[in-house]
Design a protein around this motif. Structure first.
Motif, PDB file in Angstrom:
ATOM      1  N   ASN A   1       0.818  -1.207   0.000  1.00  0.00           N
ATOM      2  CA  ASN A   1       0.000   0.000   0.000  1.00  0.00           C
ATOM      3  C   ASN A   1       0.858   1.267   0.000  1.00  0.00           C
ATOM      4  N   VAL A   2       0.276   2.342  -0.518  1.00  0.00           N
ATOM      5  CA  VAL A   2       0.830   3.675  -0.294  1.00  0.00           C
ATOM      6  C   VAL A   2       0.172   4.190   0.982  1.00  0.00           C
ATOM      7  N   SER A   3       0.949   4.360   2.024  1.00  0.00           N
ATOM      8  CA  SER A   3       0.427   4.640   3.359  1.00  0.00           C
ATOM      9  C   SER A   3      -0.106   6.063   3.485  1.00  0.00           C
ATOM     10  N   PRO A   4      -1.020   6.302   4.441  1.00  0.00           N
ATOM     11  CA  PRO A   4      -1.512   7.662   4.693  1.00  0.00           C
ATOM     12  C   PRO A   4      -0.353   8.631   4.922  1.00  0.00           C
ATOM     13  N   ASP A   5      -0.483   9.820   4.341  1.00  0.00           N
ATOM     14  CA  ASP A   5       0.522  10.891   4.433  1.00  0.00           C
ATOM     15  C   ASP A   5       1.777  10.613   3.607  1.00  0.00           C
ATOM     16  N   ALA A   6       1.877   9.443   2.977  1.00  0.00           N
ATOM     17  CA  ALA A   6       3.016   9.154   2.113  1.00  0.00           C
ATOM     18  C   ALA A   6       2.761   9.705   0.716  1.00  0.00           C
ATOM     19  N   LYS A   7       3.843  10.047   0.017  1.00  0.00           N
ATOM     20  CA  LYS A   7       3.746  10.534  -1.353  1.00  0.00           C
ATOM     21  C   LYS A   7       4.743   9.769  -2.214  1.00  0.00           C
ATOM     22  N   VAL A   8       4.242   9.165  -3.281  1.00  0.00           N
ATOM     23  CA  VAL A   8       5.085   8.414  -4.211  1.00  0.00           C
ATOM     24  C   VAL A   8       4.985   9.080  -5.574  1.00  0.00           C
ATOM     25  N   THR A   9       6.123   9.332  -6.192  1.00  0.00           N
ATOM     26  CA  THR A   9       6.123   9.978  -7.505  1.00  0.00           C
ATOM     27  C   THR A   9       6.974   9.169  -8.477  1.00  0.00           C
ATOM     28  N   SER A  10       6.640   9.288  -9.747  1.00  0.00           N
ATOM     29  CA  SER A  10       7.411   8.648 -10.810  1.00  0.00           C
ATOM     30  C   SER A  10       7.416   9.556 -12.031  1.00  0.00           C
ATOM     31  N   THR A  11       8.565   9.653 -12.652  1.00  0.00           N
ATOM     32  CA  THR A  11       8.673  10.487 -13.859  1.00  0.00           C
ATOM     33  C   THR A  11       7.820   9.921 -14.985  1.00  0.00           C
ATOM     34  N   TYR A  12       7.715   8.593 -15.044  1.00  0.00           N
ATOM     35  CA  TYR A  12       6.952   7.938 -16.100  1.00  0.00           C
ATOM     36  C   TYR A  12       5.785   7.156 -15.500  1.00  0.00           C
TER      37      TYR A  12
ATOM     38  N   THR B   1       0.957  -2.364  -6.106  1.00  0.00           N
ATOM     39  CA  THR B   1       0.360  -3.696  -5.942  1.00  0.00           C
ATOM     40  C   THR B   1      -0.722  -3.720  -4.863  1.00  0.00           C
ATOM     41  N   GLY B   2      -0.815  -2.681  -4.032  1.00  0.00           N
ATOM     42  CA  GLY B   2      -1.835  -2.604  -2.992  1.00  0.00           C
ATOM     43  C   GLY B   2      -2.809  -1.477  -3.245  1.00  0.00           C
ATOM     44  N   ASP B   3      -3.198  -0.787  -2.161  1.00  0.00           N
ATOM     45  CA  ASP B   3      -4.122   0.347  -2.227  1.00  0.00           C
ATOM     46  C   ASP B   3      -3.367   1.664  -2.131  1.00  0.00           C
ATOM     47  N   ILE B   4      -3.991   2.730  -2.629  1.00  0.00           N
ATOM     48  CA  ILE B   4      -3.567   4.092  -2.297  1.00  0.00           C
ATOM     49  C   ILE B   4      -4.513   4.550  -1.199  1.00  0.00           C
ATOM     50  N   LEU B   5      -4.042   4.551   0.028  1.00  0.00           N
ATOM     51  CA  LEU B   5      -4.908   4.767   1.184  1.00  0.00           C
ATOM     52  C   LEU B   5      -5.296   6.237   1.340  1.00  0.00           C
ATOM     53  N   GLU B   6      -6.354   6.476   2.100  1.00  0.00           N
ATOM     54  CA  GLU B   6      -6.819   7.833   2.349  1.00  0.00           C
ATOM     55  C   GLU B   6      -5.690   8.661   2.949  1.00  0.00           C
ATOM     56  N   GLY B   7      -5.467   9.842   2.373  1.00  0.00           N
ATOM     57  CA  GLY B   7      -4.392  10.704   2.835  1.00  0.00           C
ATOM     58  C   GLY B   7      -3.087  10.507   2.093  1.00  0.00           C
ATOM     59  N   ALA B   8      -2.985   9.436   1.305  1.00  0.00           N
ATOM     60  CA  ALA B   8      -1.781   9.166   0.519  1.00  0.00           C
ATOM     61  C   ALA B   8      -1.872   9.858  -0.835  1.00  0.00           C
ATOM     62  N   THR B   9      -0.722  10.048  -1.468  1.00  0.00           N
ATOM     63  CA  THR B   9      -0.662  10.685  -2.784  1.00  0.00           C
ATOM     64  C   THR B   9       0.236   9.868  -3.704  1.00  0.00           C
ATOM     65  N   ALA B  10      -0.247   9.629  -4.918  1.00  0.00           N
ATOM     66  CA  ALA B  10       0.543   8.958  -5.949  1.00  0.00           C
ATOM     67  C   ALA B  10       0.495   9.810  -7.207  1.00  0.00           C
ATOM     68  N   GLU B  11       1.657  10.164  -7.734  1.00  0.00           N
ATOM     69  CA  GLU B  11       1.739  11.018  -8.917  1.00  0.00           C
ATOM     70  C   GLU B  11       2.712  10.419  -9.917  1.00  0.00           C
ATOM     71  N   CYS B  12       2.354  10.475 -11.203  1.00  0.00           N
ATOM     72  CA  CYS B  12       3.269   9.961 -12.217  1.00  0.00           C
ATOM     73  C   CYS B  12       3.090  10.702 -13.536  1.00  0.00           C
ATOM     74  N   GLY B  13       4.099  10.573 -14.381  1.00  0.00           N
ATOM     75  CA  GLY B  13       4.061  11.257 -15.665  1.00  0.00           C
ATOM     76  C   GLY B  13       3.318  10.501 -16.736  1.00  0.00           C
ATOM     77  N   GLY B  14       3.156   9.167 -16.554  1.00  0.00           N
ATOM     78  CA  GLY B  14       2.474   8.349 -17.543  1.00  0.00           C
ATOM     79  C   GLY B  14       1.235   7.693 -16.982  1.00  0.00           C
TER      80      GLY B  14
END
Length: 218
Positions: free
Chosen positions: A112-123, A128-141
């Motif tokens: 999972n992407v944990s609450p308050d965590a931020k994961v970024t990717s250029t592409y 494989t898990g959830d993006i939990l409430e409060g978490a952020t996932a950002e990507c270019g593709g």
């Protein structure tokens, strides 16, 4: 090889033959779709899986395992490669930790992407898990989430509105594709899906978010 993946049985388990020429995001989503379609056929089988056709990093192997197990009742007991065995137990210790491919075209988050965590990717980004409430996932593709999105998800920062999100569900999440943003929710999945396909694809059509069953390639 024209197909993304081919499944063949062998005496000790299952051979998963992978197209070496497609993007890893497309490969993983095709595995999700294939095993969701075959869920009743495999039941709750415990299988050894032989991976053939392309070389994979340990992070990508774990993503393959998660793609199989989260979309079927199958338990992968061991993964056989051409030159070694992959120890699944070691990979499971990588939950909440991500590994980045050396060429930076896809970042894989195992767990999972944990609450308050931020994961970024250029592409691309594959969770494989959830993006939990409060978490952020950002990507270019493109963004692929095997679980559900409850937090903030943004894709297409490089590719714009051509990007897509493929996920197992979205519940009251802030979604952005390119410059289009919306508070998005799909709670009644069965209005879209049959038992054969539990993944959805979200794209931008006519300036608005559009959700549909995921049935093919990216």
């Amino acid at each position: 090889m024209s197909e993304d993946i081919v499944l063949k049985s062998y005496k000790n388990g299952l051979r998963l033959i992978m197209n070496p020429d497609i993007p890893i995001e497309q490969l993983l989503t095709s595995i999700c779709h294939k095993f969701a379609d075959s869920k009743k056929f495999f039941g709750d089988a415990k299988l050894a899986i032989a991976l053939e056709g392309r070389r994979l990093s340990d992070a990508e192997i774990e993503a393959v395992i998660q793609s199989i197990e989260r979309n079927s009742g199958v338990t992968v007991t061991v993964v056989a490669l051409k030159d070694r065995f992959f120890e699944k137990e070691m990979a499971q210790k990588k939950d909440d930790f991500y590994l980045e491919k050396s060429n930076d075209f896809l970042k894989i988050v195992n767990g999972n992407v944990s609450p308050d965590a931020k994961v970024t990717s250029t592409y691309g980004l594959f969770v494989t898990g959830d993006i939990l409430e409060g978490a952020t996932a950002e990507c270019g593709g493109n963004l692929v989430v095997l679980g559900k999105i409850y937090g903030n998800a943004s894709c297409g920062r490089r590719t714009g509105k051509k990007a897509c999100i493929i996920t197992g569900g979205i519940e009251d999440a802030n979604i952005s594709i390119g410059d289009v943003s919306e508070n998005f929710s799909i709670k009644k999945k069965r209005r879209f899906f049959s038992d054969k396909n539990e993944m959805i694809i979200v794209t931008v059509k006519n300036g608005e978010m559009d959700a549909a069953p995921f049935t093919g390639s990216i």
